[in-house]
Structures are given as structure tokens and as C-alpha cells.
Design a protein around this motif. Sequence first.
Motif, PDB file in Angstrom:
ATOM      1  N   ARG A 184       0.822  -1.208   0.000  1.00 60.12           N
ATOM      2  CA  ARG A 184       0.000   0.000   0.000  1.00 60.12           C
ATOM      3  C   ARG A 184       0.858   1.260   0.000  1.00 60.12           C
ATOM      4  N   LYS A 185       1.991   1.195   0.703  1.00 67.07           N
ATOM      5  CA  LYS A 185       2.864   2.367   0.844  1.00 67.07           C
ATOM      6  C   LYS A 185       4.303   1.979   0.499  1.00 67.07           C
ATOM      7  N   PRO A 186       4.606   1.759  -0.782  1.00 64.28           N
ATOM      8  CA  PRO A 186       5.956   1.321  -1.157  1.00 64.28           C
ATOM      9  C   PRO A 186       7.050   2.299  -0.770  1.00 64.28           C
ATOM     10  N   GLY A 187       6.717   3.573  -0.658  1.00 62.97           N
ATOM     11  CA  GLY A 187       7.710   4.569  -0.289  1.00 62.97           C
ATOM     12  C   GLY A 187       8.217   4.417   1.129  1.00 62.97           C
ATOM     13  N   TYR A 219      18.818  -4.703  -1.591  1.00 66.81           N
ATOM     14  CA  TYR A 219      18.037  -3.536  -1.991  1.00 66.81           C
ATOM     15  C   TYR A 219      18.952  -2.367  -2.340  1.00 66.81           C
ATOM     16  N   GLN A 220      19.920  -2.096  -1.493  1.00 69.27           N
ATOM     17  CA  GLN A 220      20.813  -0.956  -1.711  1.00 69.27           C
ATOM     18  C   GLN A 220      21.698  -1.144  -2.943  1.00 69.27           C
ATOM     19  N   ALA A 221      22.038  -2.390  -3.248  1.00 66.96           N
ATOM     20  CA  ALA A 221      22.933  -2.655  -4.379  1.00 66.96           C
ATOM     21  C   ALA A 221      22.213  -2.661  -5.717  1.00 66.96           C
ATOM     22  N   HIS A 222      20.951  -3.110  -5.755  1.00 67.91           N
ATOM     23  CA  HIS A 222      20.311  -3.339  -7.046  1.00 67.91           C
ATOM     24  C   HIS A 222      18.902  -2.749  -7.195  1.00 67.91           C
ATOM     25  N   PHE A 223      18.262  -2.321  -6.097  1.00 73.76           N
ATOM     26  CA  PHE A 223      16.857  -1.915  -6.208  1.00 73.76           C
ATOM     27  C   PHE A 223      16.581  -0.520  -5.648  1.00 73.76           C
ATOM     28  N   MET A 224      17.612   0.271  -5.425  1.00 75.14           N
ATOM     29  CA  MET A 224      17.396   1.626  -4.925  1.00 75.14           C
ATOM     30  C   MET A 224      16.507   2.401  -5.904  1.00 75.14           C
ATOM     31  N   GLY A 225      15.446   3.010  -5.374  1.00 78.26           N
ATOM     32  CA  GLY A 225      14.518   3.752  -6.225  1.00 78.26           C
ATOM     33  C   GLY A 225      13.479   2.887  -6.899  1.00 78.26           C
ATOM     34  N   GLU A 226      13.508   1.572  -6.659  1.00 81.24           N
ATOM     35  CA  GLU A 226      12.530   0.659  -7.250  1.00 81.24           C
ATOM     36  C   GLU A 226      11.868  -0.189  -6.157  1.00 81.24           C
ATOM     37  N   PRO A 227      11.209   0.463  -5.209  1.00 79.60           N
ATOM     38  CA  PRO A 227      10.636  -0.296  -4.082  1.00 79.60           C
ATOM     39  C   PRO A 227       9.553  -1.277  -4.503  1.00 79.60           C
ATOM     40  N   ARG A 228       8.743  -0.920  -5.491  1.00 81.93           N
ATOM     41  CA  ARG A 228       7.662  -1.826  -5.906  1.00 81.93           C
ATOM     42  C   ARG A 228       8.216  -3.140  -6.447  1.00 81.93           C
TER      43      ARG A 228
END
Length: 233
Positions: free
Chosen positions: A129-132, A150-159
Motif C-alpha cells: 500500500r505504501k511502497p515509499g 536492496y541498496q545494491a540493485h533496487f534503490m529507487g525501485e521499491p515496488r
Amino acid sequence: MKSHFTNLEEATAWLYTKVAALNNTRQKLTGKTAKELLAQEKAALLPLPTKLLCSEQIQLRVDKYATVSYKTNRYSVPDHLVGEFVQVKIMSHELWFYHDNHKVTTHLRSYNLHEWIIKIDHYLATFKRKPGALAGSIALASSGYLKDLYQAHFMGEPRSFIELLDYCSLHSVTDERLAQAVTQLTQSPVKQLTTEKIKALLGNKQDHQEPLKWTQTTAMAKSQLQQLSTLIN
């Protein structure tokens, strides 16, 4: 008598060693060990309907952070239980949490003070509901390998990362298995690591696949293929 230990695991191992030594010491009156005497008594005992556990049981309310507080520490439960009461079975090393007579999670018991013991998959419904809220959450900060991923490959792509977490939770993918898949992809010619590629690799691994059985149908199919191959040639 040893009274100082590096950690709880070392103390537990020492205790088990001492208990085993006592149980194998011969008694003065019988000349038999406690272990041997117990084996004799077992023959006269009826089987237990369930496993006997030594535990304390209490009821706790889940707070707005989807945690319950016990001995100054907070333990997470699935976030849909916010505001509900859960039954907690407290043992020396673990805490088991129940709601409506169903076990909802377990945690290793902490003997520290003011510690948060969190499982990130307990908050997936909230993150969807709140990916941010993912990046700055305690759940991510305390997740070890998942935080690094997350920090290595998905920063800015929480969904996309939440989708991966949801997949791993649904299919019981451990952090170790996930790490193996990520390593395999990063060492391949793949230019960018994505949730779809990780899911595809994880989905292709069959850990408990049974070997194919040679049956009459298989033999007939092989014979037909050989005949077709002869005709083509």
C-alpha cells in the motif's frame, strides 16, 4: 565450574555436555545410570498425545507497529493483526505466537534490552500500500542480506523489490537460496538485475524433483521416435 561464556550458544553447549555427563553417571543404590533407569521406565509409560513443552503462556496486544512487547523487547507479527490480541508461548530459546489457535510466527528469544526483532515479510501488506515506506523502515534496516540487496540493485525501485519479497515469502525462498540466485545472475552476462530474472531463475530450480521412471509407455515412445528418425533420414 565454568561461569563465563562468549555467547549463549557456547553456554548451551556446555550445559548439554554437563547434563549428559550427569545422566551417564552410575547411581550408588542401583549401579545404573539415570539414562538407563529412564529407558526402563519408558517401557511402562503411555505415549503422549502431543509433544510436551515447558513454557509460559501470556496474551499480548499487537501495537500500531505490528509488534508485541515482552521483557522490553519488541517482536513482529503479521501486520493484519494490529490491534488484536495474540497468545504467546514463551520458551527458553523461542517465542511462538498464535492467533485464533493458529501459529502465525516464531522468533528466537532475545535476552538483550530494548531490541527490535523484526521479520520483513510481516509488513508486506503495508509496503504494497505504501511502497515509499520501505527504504526508511526498521524492517528493511534489520533484514541483513535483504537490505544489502536492496541498496545494491533496487534503490529507487521499491515496488519491484516488494514484488520479489512477496514471491520469496509465498514460495518459502530462504535468504541463502536468494543470494545464490543473485550471485549466479550477477556473474552471468546479464546487464541488469531485475525481479523477473531472479524469479525466473528461482522458479527453474526443482529441489525435490523425482527421477523419471522407465515405463512401457516411455519405451514405446522412444521406439516411435527412432522409427520416425529412420524415415526422415
